[in-house]
Design a protein around this motif. Structure first.
Motif, PDB file in Angstrom:
ATOM      1  N   CYS A  67      -0.823   9.872   3.535  1.00 16.13           N
ATOM      2  CA  CYS A  67      -0.189   9.494   2.269  1.00 16.13           C
ATOM      3  C   CYS A  67      -1.075   9.977   1.133  1.00 16.13           C
ATOM      4  O   CYS A  67      -2.173   9.439   0.920  1.00 16.13           O
ATOM      5  CB  CYS A  67       0.005   7.983   2.199  1.00 16.13           C
ATOM      6  N   ALA A  68      -0.614  10.952   0.393  1.00 19.50           N
ATOM      7  CA  ALA A  68      -1.406  11.529  -0.691  1.00 19.50           C
ATOM      8  C   ALA A  68      -1.699  10.518  -1.788  1.00 19.50           C
ATOM      9  O   ALA A  68      -2.714  10.619  -2.484  1.00 19.50           O
ATOM     10  CB  ALA A  68      -0.676  12.743  -1.272  1.00 19.50           C
ATOM     11  N   ASP A  69      -0.817   9.524  -1.960  1.00 20.20           N
ATOM     12  CA  ASP A  69      -0.978   8.526  -3.018  1.00 20.20           C
ATOM     13  C   ASP A  69      -1.600   7.230  -2.511  1.00 20.20           C
ATOM     14  O   ASP A  69      -1.492   6.190  -3.167  1.00 20.20           O
ATOM     15  CB  ASP A  69       0.385   8.208  -3.644  1.00 20.20           C
ATOM     16  N   ALA A  70      -2.262   7.261  -1.375  1.00 16.82           N
ATOM     17  CA  ALA A  70      -2.786   6.031  -0.781  1.00 16.82           C
ATOM     18  C   ALA A  70      -3.723   5.281  -1.717  1.00 16.82           C
ATOM     19  O   ALA A  70      -3.755   4.047  -1.721  1.00 16.82           O
ATOM     20  CB  ALA A  70      -3.496   6.355   0.530  1.00 16.82           C
ATOM     21  N   ALA A  71      -4.487   6.005  -2.543  1.00 13.62           N
ATOM     22  CA  ALA A  71      -5.437   5.356  -3.438  1.00 13.62           C
ATOM     23  C   ALA A  71      -4.752   4.493  -4.490  1.00 13.62           C
ATOM     24  O   ALA A  71      -5.366   3.613  -5.081  1.00 13.62           O
ATOM     25  CB  ALA A  71      -6.313   6.405  -4.111  1.00 13.62           C
ATOM     26  N   ALA A  72      -3.462   4.708  -4.706  1.00 15.73           N
ATOM     27  CA  ALA A  72      -2.718   3.942  -5.718  1.00 15.73           C
ATOM     28  C   ALA A  72      -2.324   2.558  -5.226  1.00 15.73           C
ATOM     29  O   ALA A  72      -1.849   1.741  -6.015  1.00 15.73           O
ATOM     30  CB  ALA A  72      -1.474   4.713  -6.154  1.00 15.73           C
ATOM     31  N   GLY A  73      -2.501   2.283  -3.924  1.00 22.22           N
ATOM     32  CA  GLY A  73      -2.217   0.948  -3.418  1.00 22.22           C
ATOM     33  C   GLY A  73      -1.373   0.949  -2.164  1.00 22.22           C
ATOM     34  O   GLY A  73      -0.739   1.955  -1.804  1.00 22.22           O
ATOM     35  N   MET A  74      -1.361  -0.222  -1.505  1.00 19.07           N
ATOM     36  CA  MET A  74      -0.628  -0.354  -0.253  1.00 19.07           C
ATOM     37  C   MET A  74       0.858  -0.077  -0.419  1.00 19.07           C
ATOM     38  O   MET A  74       1.514   0.430   0.486  1.00 19.07           O
ATOM     39  CB  MET A  74      -0.812  -1.762   0.321  1.00 19.07           C
ATOM     40  N   GLY A  75       1.407  -0.423  -1.595  1.00 22.38           N
ATOM     41  CA  GLY A  75       2.828  -0.191  -1.821  1.00 22.38           C
ATOM     42  C   GLY A  75       3.204   1.268  -1.697  1.00 22.38           C
ATOM     43  O   GLY A  75       4.230   1.616  -1.109  1.00 22.38           O
ATOM     44  N   HIS A  76       2.383   2.156  -2.243  1.00 24.93           N
ATOM     45  CA  HIS A  76       2.636   3.589  -2.132  1.00 24.93           C
ATOM     46  C   HIS A  76       2.578   4.033  -0.670  1.00 24.93           C
ATOM     47  O   HIS A  76       3.396   4.833  -0.211  1.00 24.93           O
ATOM     48  CB  HIS A  76       1.604   4.371  -2.943  1.00 24.93           C
ATOM     49  N   THR A  77       1.601   3.497   0.063  1.00 26.08           N
ATOM     50  CA  THR A  77       1.471   3.850   1.471  1.00 26.08           C
ATOM     51  C   THR A  77       2.677   3.391   2.270  1.00 26.08           C
ATOM     52  O   THR A  77       3.198   4.127   3.125  1.00 26.08           O
ATOM     53  CB  THR A  77       0.194   3.207   2.049  1.00 26.08           C
ATOM     54  N   LEU A  78       3.143   2.186   2.002  1.00 25.83           N
ATOM     55  CA  LEU A  78       4.294   1.649   2.712  1.00 25.83           C
ATOM     56  C   LEU A  78       5.552   2.447   2.405  1.00 25.83           C
ATOM     57  O   LEU A  78       6.331   2.783   3.316  1.00 25.83           O
ATOM     58  CB  LEU A  78       4.484   0.180   2.338  1.00 25.83           C
ATOM     59  N   ALA A  79       5.764   2.764   1.130  1.00 27.06           N
ATOM     60  CA  ALA A  79       6.938   3.556   0.755  1.00 27.06           C
ATOM     61  C   ALA A  79       6.898   4.925   1.420  1.00 27.06           C
ATOM     62  O   ALA A  79       7.923   5.442   1.894  1.00 27.06           O
ATOM     63  CB  ALA A  79       7.007   3.695  -0.763  1.00 27.06           C
ATOM     64  N   HIS A  80       5.707   5.531   1.470  1.00 29.15           N
ATOM     65  CA  HIS A  80       5.559   6.824   2.139  1.00 29.15           C
ATOM     66  C   HIS A  80       5.948   6.722   3.612  1.00 29.15           C
ATOM     67  O   HIS A  80       6.651   7.588   4.151  1.00 29.15           O
ATOM     68  CB  HIS A  80       4.112   7.297   2.016  1.00 29.15           C
ATOM     69  N   ALA A  81       5.509   5.666   4.267  1.00 27.14           N
ATOM     70  CA  ALA A  81       5.796   5.496   5.688  1.00 27.14           C
ATOM     71  C   ALA A  81       7.285   5.362   5.934  1.00 27.14           C
ATOM     72  O   ALA A  81       7.837   5.994   6.843  1.00 27.14           O
ATOM     73  CB  ALA A  81       5.058   4.269   6.221  1.00 27.14           C
ATOM     74  N   VAL A  82       7.951   4.535   5.142  1.00 25.91           N
ATOM     75  CA  VAL A  82       9.399   4.335   5.318  1.00 25.91           C
ATOM     76  C   VAL A  82      10.147   5.627   5.015  1.00 25.91           C
ATOM     77  O   VAL A  82      11.106   5.987   5.704  1.00 25.91           O
ATOM     78  CB  VAL A  82       9.893   3.179   4.426  1.00 25.91           C
ATOM     79  N   ARG A  83       9.702   6.361   4.007  1.00 25.09           N
ATOM     80  CA  ARG A  83      10.336   7.635   3.667  1.00 25.09           C
ATOM     81  C   ARG A  83      10.202   8.627   4.824  1.00 25.09           C
ATOM     82  O   ARG A  83      11.124   9.402   5.119  1.00 25.09           O
ATOM     83  CB  ARG A  83       9.707   8.207   2.402  1.00 25.09           C
TER      84      ARG A  83
END
Length: 215
Positions: A98-114
């Protein structure tokens, strides 16, 4: 809707098809474990417990317990976590950066679902909770496939992780940002509580001392 709940036992019927997709969030920095950032807590070796046949990395055990139940399991990592990715791949795990992982868990979770947006549902786990039993994951999977919108495990009256989401929540999960994760979705939705005999749903590893739990 304010946190309505339905409680079911872990003896729910388990279907043979239509499993949820497993998501293991492993993109955090773990600063509480080592403020210097030199040690990746997810690469720490768990002590050999009473029921373990061999020692294992924290993240690998978390992922393998999920993969033992769910045919499709994805571990999401930070793009700089090259050693972690290597260890996971050597253990047979599938990863996504997840390229945006540093922005928070929410970004990581959205990336995973996407990444696995066509799934019929998702069981979302934290990589620093390696003591969750595979039977708990199977019970959550069964609850979602039996019609639950959201399924959470409960041990001795306390809710824990991982959490199961039906496809109904895909768009909401894709919109998550920041550090709050999916807590707001759970808070505003009908939740099915799944009673489990699994203290591991309440135990995460934040400090070196936490490694001794279940040893």
């Amino acid at each position: 809707m304010a946190d309505a709940t339905v409680t079911i036992p872990t003896t729910a019927t388990i279907a043979t098809t239509g499993h949820c997709t497993g998501i293991v969030l492993a993109a955090g920095r773990g600063r509480r474990f080592d403020p210097s950032g030199l040690q990746d807590k997810l690469l720490q070796i768990l002590p050999l417990g009473e029921h373990s046949q061999h020692s294992q990395h924290i993240a690998v055990q978390s992922a393998q317990r999920m993969a033992a139940v769910l045919p499709t399991t994805l571990v999401v990592v930070h793009p700089d976590a090259l050693r972690l990715m290597t260890v996971l791949h050597e253990a047979g795990c599938v990863t996504s950066c997840c390229a945006d992982a540093a922005a928070g868990m929410g970004h990581t979770l959205a990336h995973a679902v996407r990444t696995c947006a066509s799934a019929s549902g998702w069981i979302i786990a934290l990589a620093d909770m390696p003591h969750v039993k595979s039977s708990t994951i199977a019970a959550l999977d069964a609850a979602i496939r039996d019609g639950a919108d959201i399924a959470v495990p409960v041990y001795l009256g306390q809710r824990g992780n991982p959490v199961g989401f039906s496809r109904q929540h895909r768009d909401a999960l894709l919109r998550i940002r920041g550090d709050r994760g999916a807590r707001d979705i759970v808070r505003m939705s009908l939740v099915t509580e799944v009673e489990v005999d699994d203290p591991g749903i309440l135990i995460d590893i934040d400090t070196p001392e936490d490694l001794l739990q279940f040893a």
